[in-house]
Structures are given as C-alpha cells and as structure tokens.
Design an enzyme around this catalytic site. Structure first.
Site, PDB file in Angstrom:
ATOM      1  N   GLN A 150     -23.791 -73.135  -0.430  1.00  0.00           N
ATOM      2  CA  GLN A 150     -23.301 -71.490  -0.426  1.00  0.00           C
ATOM      3  C   GLN A 150     -21.857 -71.136  -0.464  1.00  0.00           C
ATOM      4  O   GLN A 150     -21.613 -70.124  -0.876  1.00  0.00           O
ATOM      5  CB  GLN A 150     -24.060 -71.113   0.929  1.00  0.00           C
ATOM      6  CG  GLN A 150     -25.711 -71.124   0.847  1.00  0.00           C
ATOM      7  CD  GLN A 150     -26.114 -72.313   1.394  1.00  0.00           C
ATOM      8  OE1 GLN A 150     -25.651 -73.382   1.345  1.00  0.00           O
ATOM      9  NE2 GLN A 150     -27.313 -72.249   2.078  1.00  0.00           N
ATOM     10  N   ASP A 159     -26.986 -68.151  13.048  1.00  0.00           N
ATOM     11  CA  ASP A 159     -28.704 -67.591  12.692  1.00  0.00           C
ATOM     12  C   ASP A 159     -29.216 -67.188  14.043  1.00  0.00           C
ATOM     13  O   ASP A 159     -30.326 -66.675  13.856  1.00  0.00           O
ATOM     14  CB  ASP A 159     -29.176 -68.718  11.947  1.00  0.00           C
ATOM     15  CG  ASP A 159     -28.731 -68.822  10.191  1.00  0.00           C
ATOM     16  OD1 ASP A 159     -27.598 -69.374  10.337  1.00  0.00           O
ATOM     17  OD2 ASP A 159     -29.481 -68.355   9.494  1.00  0.00           O
TER      18      ASP A 159
HETATM   19  O1  MRU Z   1     -29.596 -71.137   4.995  1.00  0.00           O
HETATM   20  P1  MRU Z   1     -28.934 -69.864   4.833  1.00  0.00           P
HETATM   21  O2  MRU Z   1     -27.994 -70.088   3.594  1.00  0.00           O
HETATM   22  O3  MRU Z   1     -29.834 -68.822   4.936  1.00  0.00           O
HETATM   23  O4  MRU Z   1     -27.924 -70.062   5.917  1.00  0.00           O
HETATM   24  C1  MRU Z   1     -27.100 -69.036   5.942  1.00  0.00           C
HETATM   25  C2  MRU Z   1     -26.057 -69.259   7.324  1.00  0.00           C
HETATM   26  O5  MRU Z   1     -26.147 -70.475   8.220  1.00  0.00           O
HETATM   27  C3  MRU Z   1     -25.109 -68.225   7.715  1.00  0.00           C
HETATM   28  O6  MRU Z   1     -23.910 -68.749   8.085  1.00  0.00           O
HETATM   29  C4  MRU Z   1     -25.895 -67.422   8.599  1.00  0.00           C
HETATM   30  O7  MRU Z   1     -27.202 -66.903   8.410  1.00  0.00           O
HETATM   31  C5  MRU Z   1     -24.859 -66.300   9.034  1.00  0.00           C
HETATM   32  S1  MRU Z   1     -25.036 -65.033   7.918  1.00  0.00           S
HETATM   33  C6  MRU Z   1     -24.006 -63.706   8.185  1.00  0.00           C
END
Ligand code: MRU
Length: 341
Positions: A193, A234
C-alpha cells in the site's frame, strides 16, 4: 483533481479499484451488496474509515434490493445484509461502528421510508468522515515543523478514508500551512500500500516522497533523517494500544529507540472504548498467497508454511500522541504497559 475513492451515484456505489493502482485507474460501479462485501474482502477498497463508509453505502444498496413490502421480512433480510458486512474484515472498528449506526437508522413507518433513511445515514457517515479527517489533519499539522521529514507506513490518505486522509492528511495540511515537508514511505509488504498508493497520492499533492523498503526505516532514523513518524489506525483500545498495518509496531519501537516522536492519526470512529486492552483487538489473518506471491508472481517455494497477520498492536508507551478531530490524546493511558493480557 484526485480521483474519489468512493462515490454514491444514482443509487449505485462507484469505487476506485485500489488493487489496480497505480498502474491503472479503474472505477467499478457496484449495484448489489454482494459485490460491495467482496470489494472490501479483496481490498479493492481498504483503509479503516473508507471500509466503514463503504459498508454503510453497501447496506443502503442491500436494503434497496430487498423486494418485500412487509416491514418484518424486510428487517430480517436487512439483518442478513449487515451480517455479511460484519464478516468482511475483522480489525477496523469503523466497519462495526458504521453497521451499528445503520442498524439504528433502520426506522420508519414503512419499507420505503426505511430505505430512504438508510441512504441518508450512509451519506451522513461519509460526510462526517470527511469533516473529521479534515479537522484532525489541521490539528496534527501543528506538530509538523517547517523542513520536517516524516516517515509513514501503509496508506492513510484520501483513498483510505474517503475523506481528506489521516496520516497523509496531517502532512497535506502542514504543506497547506506553507511548511516544507518531505515524506519517507515504507513499501508495506505484503500488499505494498505504501509503494503503490501513498507514493501515488503524495506525488499528486506535489509533496516530495522517497520510497524505502520496510526494513530501511532504522537505517534512516539512525542517520537522523526522520523527524517524526505518523501512521493511521484500524482500531484503538481504551488503553491507547493501537492496531494498524503489520510493521507499525516495529516502526514504533525503532522510533522510540532513536528518540523520534511517533504519532497515530485517526478519527474518533477508530476508537473502541469497549476493549480495555489492544490485545483484545481481532487481528485479521489473510491468505498465504499475499506473502508467497508479489502481484501474481511466486517468490517462494510452493507449499511453504506462511503466516500473514494483516495488523499488529502498538503499545501506548511508544505513541507520543493520538491525533483526533477532537484534539490530541496523550498517555498515560489506563492499563499497564507492554504486557500481553
Ligand atoms: O489492510 P488495509 O490496507 O485496509 O490497512 C490499512 C491500514 O492499516 C491503515 O493504516 C489504517 O486503516 C488507517 S487508514 C486512514
């Protein structure tokens, strides 16, 4: 202008498919809730606040597809729709907060009225995320000094929030305040990501970005090239322990060892006061192929044992402050530190 991660268009949900970025900008128009659940599971839409907003619209979409005039039957089927979303991804609490709000909004004299109320509530949830992420970004920007280099992990920008962004929002707001800011971005294995999404977003914002592999962070901290770390979240438990993308804990420990401030930026919808300890947060275990393959190409021997936790927990002792739209939260938090319980 930056492409929108999520848009409600004439009773359909349009998402920007994040699994294809940055190579392709493909929008998908989803007209039934099954496809929305799948898009969340397959991480075509991802990031805690964005998952919550998407689920809210997905529930409104599911409600609109229920073909009965009986309120009781309608509510029973709506409950199944909500359960499907609740089973999509376990860690981001924004999902469950959105489902609870949609449950409460499922009120009205008849089915048509309830359907309408659900669409309006989804729009409200979306708008509130936009406002909250903008506010927290402006508050957090006060922590960034002119000339700072910030390290961030994963993606916590507009794509992840369906709003202004959290960690990236803070960086963007600092730039809007006229400060010169540079960003180091970790690639964020296994799904990249950081490499795919955060670099793409920062480049569009005209913010200088340097991509590094996950394990280069300590090297640059030691050299004094990182002024602070900002990540999203999260789920944050009542003791301040924070679940975020796998690797966040490692970065927090490293930042602590080098005396570098470590900030978590998140709207209050990411805080779960029902959990006394972060170690109660469910950690999603994802498919082994995400580790054994990169973008479809095998990089490991077939059949090898794999562990793939998508998130880790950072104890509050490593967190300098949590940046929310209501202000900064600083320790000491409620629980003993650094103890699995
Ligand atoms: O697995 P993902 O890509 O959904 O994980 C995203 C993250 O860990 C982000 O840092 C988190 O959701 C914060 S988004 C503002």
């Amino acid at each position: 202008m930056m492409a929108r991660a999520i848009e409600w268009l004439d009773g359909k949900l349009r998402i920007l498919d994040q699994s294809k970025l940055p190579r392709e900008q493909i929008f998908a128009d989803l007209d039934n809730y099954h496809d929305v659940v799948l898009a969340i599971k397959e991480m075509r839409i991802r990031g805690a606040p964005a998952i919550g907003v998407t689920a809210a619209y997905g529930i409104a979409l599911g409600a609109s597809g229920i073909k009965t005039a009986s309120k009781d039957k309608f509510l029973a089927q709506l409950n199944q729709v909500m359960q499907a979303f609740a089973a999509s991804r376990p860690t981001a609490v924004n999902l469950f907060q959105a489902i609870n709000r949609m449950k409460k909004a499922a009120r009205g004299d008849g089915v048509a009225e309830i359907k309408n109320s659900l669409v309006n509530e989804a729009k409200r949830i979306h708008q509130e995320e936009v406002t909250a992420t903008k506010q927290l970004s402006q508050l957090g920007a006060e922590l960034i000094k002119d000339g700072f280099t910030v390290l961030t992990h994963c993606n916590a920008g507009p794509l992840a929030t369906a709003g202004y962004g959290t960690a990236l929002g803070v960086i963007k707001a600092a730039k809007e305040q006229g400060k010169k800011v540079g960003v180091f971005v970790t690639e964020t294995r296994p799904l990249l990501q950081g490499a795919r999404l955060t670099t793409w977003e920062l480049r569009q914002e005209g913010i200088p970005v340097t991509l590094i592999t996950d394990f280069m962070a300590g090297y640059f901290m030691k050299r004094g090239e990182i002024d602070c770390v900002i990540v999203g979240a999260d789920r944050i438990a009542a003791n301040g322990y924070t679940a975020n993308k796998i690797g966040t804990y490692t970065l927090a420990v490293l930042a602590n060892a080098h005396g570098i401030p470590f900030y978590v930026a998140a709207p209050t919808t990411t805080i779960d006061l029902s959990l006394t300890s972060g170690y109660q947060i469910p950690i999603e275990e994802r498919s082994p192929e995400e580790v054994t393959h990169i973008q479809g190409v095998a990089i490991a021997p077939e059949g090898i044992d794999v562990a793939n936790p998508a998130f880790d927990i950072t104890p509050s002792q490593y967190i300098t402050a949590i940046i929310t739209e209501k202000g900064l939260i600083k320790g000491p938090y409620t629980e003993g530190l650094n103890r699995e319980q």
